[in-house]
Design a protein around this motif. Structure first.
Motif, short mmCIF file in Angstrom:
data_model
loop_
_atom_site.label_atom_id
_atom_site.label_comp_id
_atom_site.label_asym_id
_atom_site.label_seq_id
_atom_site.Cartn_x
_atom_site.Cartn_y
_atom_site.Cartn_z
N LEU A 1 2.71 1.64 -3.59
CA LEU A 1 1.95 1.74 -4.83
C LEU A 1 1.88 3.17 -5.40
O LEU A 1 2.06 3.34 -6.62
N LYS B 1 0.84 -1.21 0.00
CA LYS B 1 0.00 0.00 0.00
C LYS B 1 0.87 1.26 0.00
O LYS B 1 0.58 2.23 -0.70
N CYS C 1 -4.75 5.47 -7.68
CA CYS C 1 -4.95 5.09 -6.28
C CYS C 1 -5.97 6.00 -5.59
O CYS C 1 -5.90 7.22 -5.72
N GLU D 1 -4.89 -1.01 -5.73
CA GLU D 1 -4.88 -0.43 -4.38
C GLU D 1 -6.16 -0.79 -3.63
O GLU D 1 -6.12 -1.08 -2.42
#
Length: 400
Positions: free
Chosen positions: A80, A77, A271, A102
């Motif tokens: 990304l 996480k 994201c 994500e």
């Protein structure tokens, strides 16, 4: 923290009827990511291509997956957004896969730690999200029926696609206004179709009688000076959509005073965490925002709902209501529905929806089939061909 063991990617294709200024879209494509981690964890996410095709999205998604498999969920996480920035410097970029990946990561973390998805994003401010209804181009009668359907569900904000031909749009809006109350907000979406500031101003004045409150992307995405000028010439607020191509564009839009409102299409910025940061920056700069749409699956709708729930201020209703509400199609077992103008944020840990495997098989496509490969090669050849060849292809297509 559990580690990611492997990632599966499905490509979905849904038959639709979407009337737009450039013609009718008959299909919509989506990525569906299933992320598997230790302790039998499964995370799911969805994304839609933007400014590119589904084959490119699929290829990019596979590259992203290779970079995070074997990583624990928290590190994946954290990494990304930087992976997204690195990829965006290299090519015509498609953020949709990053949204899908994500979301799948956060879905798995939420289930593992028993913490709500929206709290991981950054907050919990509402459990029901007001939504808008989109009216695509069609006959005036059909457009009015669609508008009436949304209002009957309690929707108070309509997005109406326009042709940018005043004689056509006047008729369409007249039919719509005849069946919806004056307190229902109407936003028209021009998709850059007015071309110039002067033409947009003239056309919008002709539509004033229909109480148009907002006009979305009236002129070309990069004409920020023209948008600033238009804001001073017409009564409706100016919203930009195509003008936002990367998170840092919010600074430029604010600096140029090019808009009152920015439409954030999450598949366009990747994201959810990146989109949320850009929205917060927009508010800091004194602009309003809206969370946009891409006619997504129920997974995509849930993504948008959690994003809206995590933000303290919600300036306008969410635009994304999904394939189920629009066309009666989806790949989840518990379709998300409009009630009293809102959709409830799923309560379960994780994204809050489950995949219906039977429906998934129905709408999944095989990207290595001969037909898909032929279409891919044909598209590549078309894009590489000279302008006169493209014009001949378009003329032939119209004559069919």
């Amino acid at each position: 923290m559990p580690k990611i063991s492997h990632i599966e990617i499905d490509v979905l294709k849904f038959p639709v009827k979407i009337g737009l200024i450039w013609g009718e879209e008959k299909w919509t494509n989506h990525l569906l990511v299933r992320l598997y981690a230790d302790d039998n964890l499964l995370g799911i996410g969805s994304g839609t291509p933007y400014l590119t095709d589904i084959c490119n999205s699929y290829s990019l998604c596979k590259k992203i997956a290779r970079k995070i498999v074997g990583t624990d969920l928290f590190k994946a996480k954290e990494r990304l957004p930087q992976i997204q920035r690195n990829f965006s410097r290299k090519t015509l970029f498609d953020y949709g896969p990053f949204l899908a990946v994500e979301t799948a990561i956060i879905d798995a973390i939420s289930k593992s730690n028993e913490v709500s998805f929206f709290k991981i994003l950054g907050g919990s401010f509402r459990n029901r999200i007001p939504v808008s209804g989109t009216v695509f181009l069609d006959s005036p009668q059909n457009m009015a029926e669609v508008a009436k359907k949304w209002v009957s569900k309690g929707v108070m904000h309509l997005k109406v696609k326009v042709t940018c031909k005043s004689e056509v749009d006047s008729v369409n809006l007249k039919y719509i206004r005849n069946v919806v109350p004056n307190n229902v907000l109407i936003r028209i979406d021009a998709n850059q179709g007015y071309k110039t500031t002067e033409r947009a101003a003239t056309a919008l004045r002709k539509l004033e009688k229909y109480k148009v409150a907002i006009v979305e992307q009236p002129i070309k995405w990069n004409d920020l000076s023209g948008l600033r000028k238009l804001r001073k010439l017409v009564a409706p607020k100016i919203m930009v959509d195509e003008s936002l191509r990367k998170p840092s564009d919010v600074e430029l839009i604010a600096e140029k005073e090019a808009a009152d409102i920015i439409n954030f299409h999450p598949s366009k910025l990747g994201c959810l965490t990146v989109t949320r940061q850009a929205i917060k920056r927009t508010m800091d700069l004194g602009l309003k925002y809206m969370i946009g749409s891409a006619v997504m699956t129920g997974i995509g709708v849930a993504e948008h709902l959690h994003l809206a729930a995590s933000l303290k201020r919600l300036d306008y209703p969410n635009e994304e209501i999904g394939l189920y509400e629009m066309f009666g199609k989806d790949v989840i077992t518990n379709p998300l529905k409009i009630a009293k103008g809102c959709i409830k944020v799923p309560k379960k840990y994780g994204i809050g929806v489950n995949i219906d495997e039977k429906r998934l098989r129905k709408y999944s496509i095989n990207l290595v089939s001969s037909k898909v490969l032929f279409n891919r090669v044909a598209l590549w050849a078309y894009l590489k061909s000279p302008s006169f060849v493209k014009n001949l292809v378009l003329k032939a297509k119209r004559s069919i």
